[in-house]
Motif scaffolding. Structure first.
Motif, short mmCIF file in Angstrom:
data_model
loop_
_atom_site.label_atom_id
_atom_site.label_comp_id
_atom_site.label_asym_id
_atom_site.label_seq_id
_atom_site.Cartn_x
_atom_site.Cartn_y
_atom_site.Cartn_z
N GLN A 25 1.50 -2.88 -16.95
CA GLN A 25 2.15 -4.10 -17.44
C GLN A 25 1.28 -5.30 -17.06
O GLN A 25 1.05 -5.57 -15.88
CB GLN A 25 3.54 -4.25 -16.83
CG GLN A 25 4.52 -3.16 -17.27
CD GLN A 25 5.90 -3.35 -16.67
OE1 GLN A 25 6.13 -4.24 -15.86
NE2 GLN A 25 6.84 -2.49 -17.07
N TYR A 26 0.76 -5.98 -18.08
CA TYR A 26 -0.08 -7.16 -17.87
C TYR A 26 -1.26 -6.87 -16.95
O TYR A 26 -1.65 -7.69 -16.11
CB TYR A 26 0.75 -8.31 -17.30
CG TYR A 26 1.96 -8.65 -18.14
CD1 TYR A 26 1.82 -9.26 -19.39
CD2 TYR A 26 3.24 -8.30 -17.70
CE1 TYR A 26 2.94 -9.54 -20.17
CE2 TYR A 26 4.36 -8.58 -18.48
CZ TYR A 26 4.19 -9.20 -19.72
OH TYR A 26 5.29 -9.47 -20.49
N GLY A 27 -1.84 -5.68 -17.09
CA GLY A 27 -3.01 -5.33 -16.29
C GLY A 27 -2.70 -4.88 -14.88
O GLY A 27 -3.61 -4.72 -14.06
N ASN A 28 -1.42 -4.64 -14.56
CA ASN A 28 -1.01 -4.16 -13.25
C ASN A 28 -0.34 -2.80 -13.38
O ASN A 28 0.29 -2.50 -14.39
CB ASN A 28 -0.04 -5.15 -12.59
CG ASN A 28 -0.66 -6.52 -12.43
OD1 ASN A 28 -1.82 -6.66 -12.02
ND2 ASN A 28 0.11 -7.55 -12.76
N GLU A 43 -1.85 -5.88 -8.36
CA GLU A 43 -1.65 -7.21 -8.91
C GLU A 43 -2.98 -7.83 -9.33
O GLU A 43 -3.15 -9.04 -9.28
CB GLU A 43 -0.94 -8.10 -7.89
CG GLU A 43 0.45 -7.61 -7.54
CD GLU A 43 1.17 -8.52 -6.55
OE1 GLU A 43 0.53 -9.49 -6.07
OE2 GLU A 43 2.36 -8.28 -6.28
N GLY A 45 -4.33 -7.64 -12.41
CA GLY A 45 -4.35 -8.06 -13.80
C GLY A 45 -5.48 -7.44 -14.59
O GLY A 45 -5.74 -7.83 -15.73
#
Length: 219
Positions: A25-28, A43, A45
């Motif tokens: 999700q969003y690069g995490n 975290e 990203g």
């Protein structure tokens, strides 16, 4: 698309075996536990391509270099994404492959995708950019160390059951004398030696899973 399909086949196998999964999700990375609880694991990203080890203890994933841009001028070059392994027991993270460009296709370590654990979880296979018509398959110990080139191939999946458990399935671009080219699925030993050609299984999203099921059904 083919890269994503192979990765999805392996991810679904992990979910079925352990009732757990990891999504991006969003690069995490977000861990979906068997209980239904969720946990954000990274975290940065810049993470992607997560896959869970057969015993559910490790997650392998890629992380994009800061500010990295794809080289659109070179068909054998791609994004620089390092490969990491996270131990779920304590969330410890270790980089096991450092992405880099090479003058030789067999040594190119860019565009890394299609991560797949070996059947015993001791090694990790992955695809890299290489030739104009084909990617390359590499392998590395989950403990780290020097990676090794296995063979050419587009996508890589590990056979989990049946007569050929532990072997690899990939799709190779081949030429036939006087008949142009074709893209059959190939069954390989873990070292990259061809066992046999499996043939073609269609051209849609179901072809990769069909080829893998065909091998796993053989006793």
């Amino acid at each position: 698309m083919k890269r994503a399909i192979f990765a999805a086949v392996l991810a679904l196998a992990a979910v079925a075996a352990h009732a757990q999964s990891v999504v991006v999700q969003y690069g995490n990375l977000v861990y979906l536990q068997a209980s239904g609880a969720t946990e954000v694991l990274t975290e940065s990203g810049a993470d992607g391509n997560p896959v869970i080890s057969p015993d559910g203890s490790l997650i392998a994933f890629t992380r994009l270099h800061p500010g990295e841009q794809e080289d659109s001028e070179d068909a054998g070059s791609g994004f620089l994404r390092d490969v990491y392994v996270m131990r779920l027991s304590d969330r410890a993270v270790k980089k096991i492959v450092s992405a880099a460009h090479s003058e030789k296709p067999e040594g190119e370590l860019s565009g890394i995708n299609s991560l797949a654990f070996s059947r015993d979880g001791s090694k990790l296979y992955f695809n890299t950019s290489a030739w104009a018509t084909s990617e390359a398959i590499h392998a590395v110990s989950v403990q780290g160390g020097r990676e090794r080139f296995v063979t050419n191939g587009n996508g890589v999946a590990v056979v989990r059951r049946g007569k050929y458990a532990g072997c690899l399935v990939t799709k190779q671009h081949r030429y036939m004398a006087g008949h142009g080219s074709w893209n059959p699925y190939i069954l390989l030993t873990p070292e990259g030696k061809e066992i046999k050609a499996l043939g073609e299984f269609g051209d849609d999203a179901r072809a990769d899973s069909a080829a893998l099921r065909n091998v796993e059904a053989q006793q």
